[in-house]
Design a protein around this motif. Structure first.
Motif, PDB file in Angstrom:
ATOM      1  N   PRO A  61       0.803  -1.221   0.000  1.00 20.48           N
ATOM      2  CA  PRO A  61       0.000   0.000   0.000  1.00 20.48           C
ATOM      3  C   PRO A  61       0.841   1.277   0.000  1.00 20.48           C
ATOM      4  O   PRO A  61       0.445   2.292  -0.590  1.00 20.48           O
ATOM      5  CB  PRO A  61      -0.825  -0.115   1.289  1.00 20.48           C
ATOM      6  CG  PRO A  61      -0.821  -1.564   1.626  1.00 20.48           C
ATOM      7  CD  PRO A  61       0.499  -2.079   1.159  1.00 20.48           C
ATOM      8  N   PHE A  62       2.005   1.236   0.658  1.00 18.55           N
ATOM      9  CA  PHE A  62       2.884   2.412   0.679  1.00 18.55           C
ATOM     10  C   PHE A  62       3.560   2.603  -0.669  1.00 18.55           C
ATOM     11  O   PHE A  62       3.732   3.735  -1.134  1.00 18.55           O
ATOM     12  CB  PHE A  62       3.916   2.269   1.798  1.00 18.55           C
ATOM     13  CG  PHE A  62       3.318   2.286   3.168  1.00 18.55           C
ATOM     14  CD1 PHE A  62       3.028   3.479   3.796  1.00 18.55           C
ATOM     15  CD2 PHE A  62       3.042   1.103   3.828  1.00 18.55           C
ATOM     16  CE1 PHE A  62       2.465   3.503   5.069  1.00 18.55           C
ATOM     17  CE2 PHE A  62       2.483   1.103   5.095  1.00 18.55           C
ATOM     18  CZ  PHE A  62       2.192   2.302   5.723  1.00 18.55           C
ATOM     19  N   LEU A  63       3.949   1.498  -1.304  1.00 21.30           N
ATOM     20  CA  LEU A  63       4.521   1.600  -2.647  1.00 21.30           C
ATOM     21  C   LEU A  63       3.494   2.204  -3.597  1.00 21.30           C
ATOM     22  O   LEU A  63       3.815   3.075  -4.411  1.00 21.30           O
ATOM     23  CB  LEU A  63       4.953   0.213  -3.132  1.00 21.30           C
ATOM     24  CG  LEU A  63       5.566   0.133  -4.535  1.00 21.30           C
ATOM     25  CD1 LEU A  63       6.836   0.967  -4.621  1.00 21.30           C
ATOM     26  CD2 LEU A  63       5.846  -1.317  -4.905  1.00 21.30           C
ATOM     27  N   GLN A  64       2.268   1.767  -3.478  1.00 18.92           N
ATOM     28  CA  GLN A  64       1.175   2.294  -4.307  1.00 18.92           C
ATOM     29  C   GLN A  64       1.018   3.806  -4.093  1.00 18.92           C
ATOM     30  O   GLN A  64       0.780   4.572  -5.041  1.00 18.92           O
ATOM     31  CB  GLN A  64      -0.106   1.563  -3.925  1.00 18.92           C
ATOM     32  CG  GLN A  64      -1.354   2.016  -4.620  1.00 18.92           C
ATOM     33  CD  GLN A  64      -2.534   1.119  -4.249  1.00 18.92           C
ATOM     34  OE1 GLN A  64      -2.515  -0.069  -4.567  1.00 18.92           O
ATOM     35  NE2 GLN A  64      -3.532   1.668  -3.578  1.00 18.92           N
ATOM     36  N   LYS A  65       1.178   4.239  -2.865  1.00 29.02           N
ATOM     37  CA  LYS A  65       1.023   5.648  -2.519  1.00 29.02           C
ATOM     38  C   LYS A  65       2.094   6.525  -3.148  1.00 29.02           C
ATOM     39  O   LYS A  65       1.821   7.670  -3.555  1.00 29.02           O
ATOM     40  CB  LYS A  65       1.063   5.793  -0.996  1.00 29.02           C
ATOM     41  CG  LYS A  65       0.938   7.213  -0.468  1.00 29.02           C
ATOM     42  CD  LYS A  65       0.963   7.204   1.062  1.00 29.02           C
ATOM     43  CE  LYS A  65       0.871   8.614   1.627  1.00 29.02           C
ATOM     44  NZ  LYS A  65       0.884   8.599   3.124  1.00 29.02           N
ATOM     45  N   TYR A  66       3.314   5.981  -3.285  1.00 32.72           N
ATOM     46  CA  TYR A  66       4.439   6.828  -3.691  1.00 32.72           C
ATOM     47  C   TYR A  66       4.933   6.604  -5.115  1.00 32.72           C
ATOM     48  O   TYR A  66       5.741   7.390  -5.606  1.00 32.72           O
ATOM     49  CB  TYR A  66       5.596   6.673  -2.702  1.00 32.72           C
ATOM     50  CG  TYR A  66       5.293   7.338  -1.378  1.00 32.72           C
ATOM     51  CD1 TYR A  66       5.253   8.715  -1.280  1.00 32.72           C
ATOM     52  CD2 TYR A  66       5.002   6.576  -0.250  1.00 32.72           C
ATOM     53  CE1 TYR A  66       4.955   9.340  -0.075  1.00 32.72           C
ATOM     54  CE2 TYR A  66       4.696   7.183   0.960  1.00 32.72           C
ATOM     55  CZ  TYR A  66       4.668   8.573   1.045  1.00 32.72           C
ATOM     56  OH  TYR A  66       4.366   9.177   2.228  1.00 32.72           O
ATOM     57  N   LEU A  67       4.489   5.572  -5.804  1.00 30.37           N
ATOM     58  CA  LEU A  67       4.868   5.437  -7.208  1.00 30.37           C
ATOM     59  C   LEU A  67       4.193   6.521  -8.029  1.00 30.37           C
ATOM     60  O   LEU A  67       3.046   6.894  -7.765  1.00 30.37           O
ATOM     61  CB  LEU A  67       4.459   4.060  -7.747  1.00 30.37           C
ATOM     62  CG  LEU A  67       5.400   2.892  -7.478  1.00 30.37           C
ATOM     63  CD1 LEU A  67       4.760   1.587  -7.935  1.00 30.37           C
ATOM     64  CD2 LEU A  67       6.753   3.088  -8.159  1.00 30.37           C
ATOM     65  N   PRO A  68       4.858   7.047  -9.054  1.00 36.25           N
ATOM     66  CA  PRO A  68       4.244   8.081  -9.902  1.00 36.25           C
ATOM     67  C   PRO A  68       2.945   7.587 -10.521  1.00 36.25           C
ATOM     68  O   PRO A  68       2.899   6.497 -11.096  1.00 36.25           O
ATOM     69  CB  PRO A  68       5.307   8.330 -10.980  1.00 36.25           C
ATOM     70  CG  PRO A  68       6.594   7.884 -10.374  1.00 36.25           C
ATOM     71  CD  PRO A  68       6.236   6.740  -9.478  1.00 36.25           C
ATOM     72  N   GLY A  69       1.886   8.368 -10.388  1.00 37.62           N
ATOM     73  CA  GLY A  69       0.596   7.984 -10.944  1.00 37.62           C
ATOM     74  C   GLY A  69      -0.253   7.154 -10.013  1.00 37.62           C
ATOM     75  O   GLY A  69      -1.397   6.826 -10.339  1.00 37.62           O
ATOM     76  N   ASN A  70       0.275   6.791  -8.842  1.00 35.69           N
ATOM     77  CA  ASN A  70      -0.474   6.019  -7.831  1.00 35.69           C
ATOM     78  C   ASN A  70      -1.222   4.827  -8.414  1.00 35.69           C
ATOM     79  O   ASN A  70      -2.450   4.726  -8.320  1.00 35.69           O
ATOM     80  CB  ASN A  70      -1.455   6.933  -7.097  1.00 35.69           C
ATOM     81  CG  ASN A  70      -0.790   8.162  -6.515  1.00 35.69           C
ATOM     82  OD1 ASN A  70      -1.101   9.268  -6.919  1.00 35.69           O
ATOM     83  ND2 ASN A  70       0.138   7.968  -5.613  1.00 35.69           N
TER      84      ASN A  70
END
Length: 368
Positions: A61-70
């Motif tokens: 969930p944190f990776l999802q939050k911070y990758l460009p484009g979510n």
């Protein structure tokens, strides 16, 4: 025994690491990548509930939050073959577009290091985007008569049963450890993941087990609190000089070397210890790796590195991470590359020693 035994907080280090790395990341490369509207699959080649699954599901969930484009990040379990099945599928199918990650562990590294014929993947075909050191704790049932780590000597004359994913999986570390200690441990091969081994322990089908730190904290410490499990020792950690020390997540537990001396009365040294130590080093200080195909463009790799670093600095991540994953710092960049290289190489003479032992004592014969 306190449920939080041996857990200490190190959030300041996470923030310091983020600050240092963020300054080095090319912002133009980050800006040129967007995963908006995409679904990213994080392949975990193990069954749900084990250490690798816990690690990925906490981070996703944190990776999802911070990758460009979510983008949406989903964890996909592909168990089988001690993790070789899922890794083989990833090697055959993954494209260099950043839409599929593979989370490997020592159970993926070991068959590769031992030239297991089931392996159809090559770590040289992958780039590492994050590495995550971890640890593990060995525990037994009170039915053995052991009530504390210092009573490990009570196991010396008992028949032990251990649920193993296979002789070339991460379970090679306990196999080598019990062998070096002289314990009479029968390894039942064929389990799909460490979570399956824990379930077998809970059912009373085996009487000794180990779990990686995240799974131990989440699933075994409650058993300890309930009087249904007794911790024996941690695998330990390596200091900056490569010396075996106590695991900082479990500082009140002896490491393997200390447990070895308590059980045998001898210092932890010699050929059997050297073999154990080689695979411990590959399997735990460099245990969990996140990789992408080597043809993946640098700007995508950079975007992932930046997202993982931002994730680590997130206050919510910092407040929750230690209770789930322990004190270990997940790293990117040159540190990750160093761990990647350590976890995927081994001295030929130690490899040969282990291969010969597996064939002679366990009837496990590997392809050359």
């Amino acid at each position: 025994m306190s449920k939080n035994l041996g857990i200490t907080r190190r959030t300041g280090l996470a923030m310091a690491l983020w600050t240092g790395v963020a300054l080095t990341l090319p912002m133009s490369a980050q800006a040129s990548v967007s995963f908006e509207g995409e679904t990213i699959e994080w392949i975990i080649p193990f069954s749900p509930g084990g250490g690798s699954d816990t690690w990925a599901r906490f981070n996703a969930p944190f990776l999802q939050k911070y990758l460009p484009g979510n983008p949406t990040v989903v964890v996909v379990n592909e168990p089988g073959g001690g993790s070789t099945k899922g890794a083989n599928l990833y090697a055959a199918r993954a494209k260099p577009d950043g839409l599929q990650l593979l989370g490997t562990s020592g159970s993926t590294q070991f068959p590769y290091l031992l030239n297991d014929p089931r392996v159809r993947y090559d770590y040289q075909d992958w780039k590492v985007v994050m590495a995550s050191p971890t640890g593990g704790v060995v525990y037994t049932t009170p039915a053995t008569g052991v009530t504390a780590p210092e009573e490990i000597g009570k196991l010396a004359d008992q028949k032990l049963t251990y649920a193993s994913q296979g002789a070339t999986s991460l379970d090679l570390v306990p196999l080598l450890a019990f062998e070096a200690m002289g314990l009479d441990a029968r390894h039942v091969f064929g389990f799909q993941g460490r979570s399956d081994g824990r379930i077998a322990f809970e059912r009373g089908e085996v009487n000794i087990d180990y779990q990686t730190s995240s799974a131990y904290i989440s699933n075994v410490q409650p058993l300890v609190e309930a009087g249904q499990a007794v911790p024996l020792f941690s695998w330990g950690a390596l200091d900056e000089d490569g010396v075996l020390v106590r695991d900082p997540t479990f500082p009140d537990l002896p490491h393997f070397g200390e447990a070895y001396e308590t059980l045998t009365g001898q210092p932890a040294e010699g050929p059997e210890f050297d073999a154990y130590f080689a695979f411990f080093a590959a399997g735990f200080p460099a245990q969990k790796l996140v990789v992408v195909p080597s043809e993946t463009p640098d700007e995508i790799v950079t975007a992932y590195e930046a997202a993982f670093e931002a994730m680590k600095a997130d206050p919510e991540y910092q407040s929750a991470k230690e209770a789930v994953l322990g004190t270990y710092e997940q790293v990117t960049g040159p540190q990750a590359q160093t761990l990647f290289e350590r976890g995927t190489t081994i001295a030929p003479e130690l490899r040969d020693q282990v291969v010969e032992m597996l064939a002679g004592e366990y009837g496990v014969r590997l392809g050359e």
